[in-house]
Enzyme design. Structure first.
Site: not given
Ligand code: ACO
Length: 325
Positions: A115, A252, A282
């Site tokens: 990224c 980004h 993304n």
């Molecule tokens: N829809 C519904 N529920 C979901 C989904 C979905 N698509 N994905 C995960 N969940 C659930 C999980 O299973 C979990 O359920 P549980 O509590 O029953 O176990 C719950 O949601 C919470 O999951 P988390 O992973 O803890 O959710 P979080 O609040 O951290 O959000 C996310 C997840 C959006 C991926 C977040 O961690 C994030 O934005 N991380 C950064 C990732 C990113 O942007 N990566 C891109 C590449 S790196 C970059 O470019 C910077």
């Protein structure tokens, strides 16, 4: 005193026709439009057609950037293409773009920093131009991340999309002050201790397969804001500029929450933040030039404006670039 500056002559972008909405994803996997919008700000993403490769997206973005810059492709002597989704393991996707543009001189190569790829490619081209080795560069970020996704993993498949963006840079003599146009400063970092937090579980040298994207989302989120703000502070320290001097913050486009938190920590006013993640998700190395093209086209970015780019991604890699338009 005169110095060589890499000045942006133009930019362009391309998104595949097919739009995949959150509602469509919610019909296939256990997710919802609400969850995706709340956690990421993403409303839709574009998906390349089966016969549409990364090079095809890159060529369209490159042609748009050349048209915007109003220059002939034959004057380009350097192509740096950032991608983690090349058409083939080799040759570089950049040579396919070079060939399609009818360029047989100069040099074209790929660069892989996931990224952060566009900021790494911009920095690389800037250094080539400032060294006096080349005159005009095409810097491209192009990705078909849809091909790396595990469509049964709701934690990752909702986040990414396909697209491409490009800028044309030209080496120009300038006094070299912060008031002059062009790239003012760039700062790149990487730290392989984090390599297993965001990776693809395949490759020609290990599994002999392409593999799927795997991510510890929370871990990425936890590190992102600190890393992003560190390299931006480096850019401010190198130039003596501050958040108040910035006209446009073009980060980004990974996640609206990461972008908002970074802008808030840096005291960058929300109205200066260019956000397009809602439209394309993304798109990895393509996301910054995609957002830039929107803000240039709609007239927000004007001559003389100070534009701040930043990115963070797999590796981890991260970086910033400060540009006078
Ligand atoms: N829809 C519904 N529920 C979901 C989904 C979905 N698509 N994905 C995960 N969940 C659930 C999980 O299973 C979990 O359920 P549980 O509590 O029953 O176990 C719950 O949601 C919470 O999951 P988390 O992973 O803890 O959710 P979080 O609040 O951290 O959000 C996310 C997840 C959006 C991926 C977040 O961690 C994030 O934005 N991380 C950064 C990732 C990113 O942007 N990566 C891109 C590449 S790196 C970059 O470019 C910077």
């Amino acid at each position: 005193m005169t110095a060589i500056r890499s000045v942006v002559l133009g930019c362009g972008s391309y998104l595949p026709e097919r739009v995949l909405t959150n509602a469509e994803l919610a019909a296939r996997i256990d997710t919802s439009d609400d969850w995706i919008v709340q956690r990421t700000g993403i409303r839709q993403r574009h998906i390349a057609a089966d016969d549409e490769f990364t090079s095809h997206l890159a060529i369209k973005a490159a042609l748009a950037a050349l048209a915007h810059a109003q220059i002939d492709a034959q004057t380009i002597d350097l192509i740096v293409l950032a991608t983690s989704t090349p058409d083939n393991t080799f040759p570089a996707t950049a040579v396919a773009v070079q060939h399609a543009l009818g360029i047989n001189h100069g040099v074209a190569f790929d660069l892989q920093a996931v990224c952060s790829g566009f900021v790494f490619a911009l920095t690389t081209a800037d250094n080539f131009l400032r060294a006096g080795a080349h005159k005009r560069a095409l810097v491209i970020g192009a990705e078909t991340f849809s091909r790396l996704l595990d469509w049964s993993d709701r934690g990752t498949c909702v986040l990414f999309g396909d697209g491409a963006g490009a800028v044309v840079l030209e080496a120009q003599p300038h006094a070299g002050t912060i008031a002059d146009p062009g790239m003012l400063t760039t700062h790149l970092r990487s730290d392989g201790r984090h390599k297993s937090k965001l990776f693809v579980d395949g490759g020609p040298g290990s599994t002999k397969t392409v593999g799927h994207l795997r991510m510890e989302g929370r871990e990425v989120f936890k590190h992102a804001v600190g890393m992003i703000t560190d390299v931006i502070v480096d850019a401010f320290n190198a130039t003596g500029l501050t958040a108040d001097d910035i006209n446009w913050f073009i980060p980004h486009q990974a996640n609206k929450r990461i972008i908002d938190a970074s802008a808030h920590k840096l005291h960058i006013a929300p109205q200066k933040v260019v956000l397009t993640v809602d439209q394309h998700g993304n798109t990895s190395a393509a996301s910054i030039p995609l957002a830039l093209s929107v803000a240039v086209k709609d007239g927000r970015v004007k001559k003389g404006d100070l534009v701040l780019f930043e990115a963070m991604g797999g590796g981890f890699t991260w970086g910033s670039a400060l540009v006078r338009w």
